[in-house]
Design a protein around this motif. Structure first.
Motif, short mmCIF file in Angstrom:
data_model
loop_
_atom_site.label_atom_id
_atom_site.label_comp_id
_atom_site.label_asym_id
_atom_site.label_seq_id
_atom_site.Cartn_x
_atom_site.Cartn_y
_atom_site.Cartn_z
N GLY A 122 49.22 45.95 60.98
CA GLY A 122 49.53 44.56 60.64
C GLY A 122 50.94 44.39 60.11
N PHE A 123 51.35 45.27 59.18
CA PHE A 123 52.69 45.17 58.61
C PHE A 123 53.76 45.45 59.66
CE2 PHE A 123 56.38 47.16 56.50
CZ PHE A 123 56.77 46.10 55.69
N GLY A 124 53.51 46.48 60.49
CA GLY A 124 54.49 46.82 61.52
C GLY A 124 54.71 45.71 62.52
N LEU A 125 53.62 45.11 63.00
CA LEU A 125 53.77 44.03 63.98
C LEU A 125 54.27 42.74 63.35
CD1 LEU A 125 50.67 44.77 66.20
CD2 LEU A 125 53.04 44.64 66.98
N ALA A 126 53.81 42.41 62.12
CA ALA A 126 54.31 41.21 61.45
C ALA A 126 55.81 41.31 61.17
CB ALA A 126 53.54 40.98 60.16
N SER A 127 56.29 42.54 60.93
CA SER A 127 57.72 42.74 60.66
C SER A 127 58.58 42.50 61.89
CB SER A 127 57.96 44.17 60.14
OG SER A 127 57.26 44.39 58.94
N THR A 128 57.96 42.49 63.07
CA THR A 128 58.71 42.24 64.30
C THR A 128 59.51 40.95 64.21
OG1 THR A 128 57.03 43.38 65.61
CG2 THR A 128 58.50 41.91 66.79
N GLY A 129 58.89 39.91 63.67
CA GLY A 129 59.55 38.61 63.60
C GLY A 129 60.71 38.55 62.64
N LEU A 130 60.91 39.60 61.83
CA LEU A 130 61.98 39.60 60.82
C LEU A 130 63.22 40.33 61.28
CD1 LEU A 130 59.82 40.36 57.64
CD2 LEU A 130 60.55 38.12 58.51
N VAL A 131 63.15 41.04 62.42
CA VAL A 131 64.27 41.87 62.86
C VAL A 131 64.68 41.49 64.27
CG1 VAL A 131 63.59 43.77 61.35
CG2 VAL A 131 62.75 43.71 63.70
N ALA A 132 65.88 41.93 64.66
CA ALA A 132 66.40 41.54 65.96
C ALA A 132 66.90 42.72 66.80
CB ALA A 132 67.53 40.51 65.80
N GLY A 133 67.62 43.65 66.20
CA GLY A 133 68.22 44.73 66.97
C GLY A 133 67.22 45.81 67.36
N MET A 134 67.61 46.59 68.35
CA MET A 134 66.73 47.66 68.84
C MET A 134 66.40 48.71 67.77
SD MET A 134 65.41 47.48 71.88
CE MET A 134 65.17 49.16 72.47
N PRO A 135 67.35 49.15 66.94
CA PRO A 135 66.99 50.17 65.94
C PRO A 135 65.89 49.71 64.99
CG PRO A 135 69.37 50.06 66.18
CD PRO A 135 68.81 48.89 66.94
N LEU A 136 66.00 48.48 64.47
CA LEU A 136 64.98 47.98 63.54
C LEU A 136 63.67 47.69 64.27
CD1 LEU A 136 67.05 45.66 61.18
CD2 LEU A 136 66.11 47.93 60.70
N LEU A 137 63.74 47.19 65.49
CA LEU A 137 62.51 46.99 66.26
C LEU A 137 61.82 48.32 66.52
CD1 LEU A 137 63.57 44.25 68.84
CD2 LEU A 137 61.80 44.04 67.08
N ALA A 138 62.61 49.37 66.75
CA ALA A 138 62.02 50.70 66.95
C ALA A 138 61.29 51.16 65.69
CB ALA A 138 63.10 51.70 67.33
N VAL A 139 61.83 50.81 64.52
CA VAL A 139 61.16 51.17 63.26
C VAL A 139 59.80 50.47 63.16
CG1 VAL A 139 61.27 50.97 60.74
CG2 VAL A 139 63.30 51.69 62.03
N THR A 140 59.77 49.19 63.54
CA THR A 140 58.48 48.47 63.49
C THR A 140 57.48 49.09 64.46
OG1 THR A 140 59.03 46.80 65.18
CG2 THR A 140 59.71 46.34 62.91
N VAL A 141 57.94 49.53 65.63
CA VAL A 141 57.07 50.19 66.60
C VAL A 141 56.49 51.48 66.00
CG1 VAL A 141 56.96 51.36 68.83
CG2 VAL A 141 58.14 49.17 68.63
N VAL A 142 57.33 52.24 65.33
CA VAL A 142 56.86 53.48 64.70
C VAL A 142 55.77 53.17 63.67
CG1 VAL A 142 57.53 55.40 63.19
CG2 VAL A 142 59.00 54.75 65.11
N LEU A 143 55.96 52.10 62.90
CA LEU A 143 54.98 51.74 61.87
C LEU A 143 53.61 51.43 62.48
CD1 LEU A 143 57.10 49.49 59.48
CD2 LEU A 143 56.20 51.76 58.98
N TRP A 144 53.58 50.50 63.47
CA TRP A 144 52.27 50.14 64.00
C TRP A 144 51.69 51.24 64.89
CZ3 TRP A 144 52.13 49.69 69.30
CH2 TRP A 144 53.24 49.18 69.99
N THR A 145 52.54 52.09 65.46
CA THR A 145 52.02 53.21 66.23
C THR A 145 51.33 54.23 65.33
OG1 THR A 145 53.74 52.95 67.93
CG2 THR A 145 52.63 55.08 67.81
N PHE A 146 51.89 54.48 64.14
CA PHE A 146 51.23 55.39 63.21
C PHE A 146 49.88 54.83 62.77
CE2 PHE A 146 54.96 58.00 62.98
CZ PHE A 146 54.48 59.24 62.56
N GLY A 147 49.81 53.51 62.59
CA GLY A 147 48.52 52.90 62.29
C GLY A 147 47.53 53.09 63.42
#
Length: 405
Positions: A295-320
């Motif tokens: 939930g936190f990883g995907l909700a954070s998607t709307g707060l970021v724009a660049g590929m590096p930060l989007l990759a971080v959100t992907v890592v978060l929800w993938t670990f979940g």
């Protein structure tokens, strides 16, 4: 939060019975050739049908998935695991082989809808095979971990092979899908054997007593099913909200493909080891933390724009995702009486497919109204899913279900 476990996850993995490896091999073969759900929209639009018409066909397949899981759960308990899988695989092969030869749109809708049903009947039975084969919590986790790994490898290989076949001929694509389904059924019919069953008279009595009504009397199961539905609504936004956001911030389809590729790479490399790591903790706590990450990883998607930060959100929800997938299936197995294992898994599949089917509709509507609304809803739903994982206050920790006579 730690619990004593015997045997250790690594030892349980090494000692898994042959039936676990056989059904995992079968699912790998089936997933390698699972092309139709992925390519049916491209196939239909390529034939001149509108995006709406193609989407309607896919929607009918989704409705069929719900029915298929419910039917499969009942058949797995009545007919047996092995023959339920065969009953699923053989008709799916025949129907899929017919798709490129269908002319009428109405017939296409009907056939693809039927494929949606038959292609899912095997799922509760396959999960029940794993539960029949093991006894301890660690063994259940190891069995579902291997099963999930086979599914992920098959899906990864299938994506590559399917792309190559689609570039050559959709007829070859769907015929290849049919061959994979048929091979799956043959492998299960020849190699798999059901666990020893009770006498015919007792089996008939259990069939009468052990319907879905009895399964739905289990309050812990109902709570788990609601968690599954809400959690899948959240997770499916990785294929709805994420690509919409990627486009909105000026990135390309290639960038979205890289993000999804990162998810797949992490799952293939780390899910099985991570399952072993979380195996030492109580399942409810693992599921709650995993849903928070998703939930936190995907909700954070709307707060970021660049590929590096989007990759971080992907890592978060993938670990979940990795933490919860095998644990959820194993936990459900611990709730189910052996004679209702198929029905419990069937209800799990129903909740899962409803969540994954409603998620794109509701998520897309929320994003179209206000993009920020989707991410707020995702955050709230992630919190709800996490809370549903925990035992409700004031209730005993045992399963709230009537005894199965």
């Amino acid at each position: 939060m730690r619990t004593e476990v015997e045997p250790r996850f690594r030892d349980a993995l090494r000692s898994l019975p042959a039936r676990v490896w056989i059904v995992s091999l079968g699912i790998l073969v089936n997933r390698v050739g699972n092309f139709l759900p992925v390519f049916i929209v491209l196939y239909l639009t390529g034939r001149g049908y509108s995006a709406g018409a193609a989407g309607f066909v896919l929607g009918m397949s989704g409705l069929g998935n719900v029915a298929g899981n419910a039917i499969g759960g009942s058949l797995a308990d009545r007919l047996g695991r092995r023959w339920t899988i065969v009953v699923s695989a053989v008709p799916t092969a025949g129907l899929t082989a017919a798709v490129p030869y269908l002319g009428s749109y109405a017939v296409i809708v009907l056939v693809v809808g039927l494929i949606g049903v038959t292609s899912q009947i095997y799922r509760p039975a396959a999960a029940a095979v794993l539960l029949d084969s093991v006894t301890s919590t660690q063994e259940r986790l190891a069995a579902f971990g291997v099963f999930r790994f086979a599914m992920n490898v098959g899906a990864a290989l299938g994506g590559v092979i399917g792309g190559l076949l689609a570039g050559t001929s959709y007829k070859e694509l769907f015929l290849g899908n049919a061959v994979a389904c048929l091979l799956f059924g043959v492998v299960m019919a020849v190699l798999l054997r059901d666990a020893p069953r009770t006498s015919a008279a007792q089996t008939a009595e259990e069939a009468r007593a052990g319907g879905y009504r009895l399964a739905l009397a289990d309050r812990r199961l109902l709570r788990f099913l609601l968690m599954t539905l809400v959690g899948e609504f959240v997770y499916i936004q990785s294929t709805v909200g994420l690509p919409l956001h990627v486009t909105e911030v000026g990135l390309t389809a290639r960038d979205f493909g890289l993000l999804i590729g990162l998810n797949g790479l992490l799952v293939l490399a780390l899910e099985l080891p991570l399952t072993g790591l979380v195996a030492r903790y109580r399942a409810e706590h693992v599921l709650a933390v995993g849903n928070l990450f998703i939930g936190f990883g995907l909700a954070s998607t709307g707060l970021v724009a660049g590929m590096p930060l989007l990759a971080v959100t992907v890592v978060l929800w993938t670990f979940g995702e990795m933490a919860t997938s095998s644990v959820a299936a194993a936990y459900l197995g611990s709730l189910a009486p052996p004679r209702l294992a198929g029905r419990y898994q069937g209800l799990y599949g129903v909740a899962y497919t409803i969540g994954s089917g409603a998620g794109p509709l509701l998520g897309g509507a929320a994003y179209a109204f206000r993009p920020w609304l989707l991410w707020v809803v995702v955050a709230a739903a992630g919190l709800l899913a996490a809370q549903l994982c925990l035992p409700s206050r004031g209730r005993p920790t045992r399963t709230d279900r009537p005894p199965v006579r």
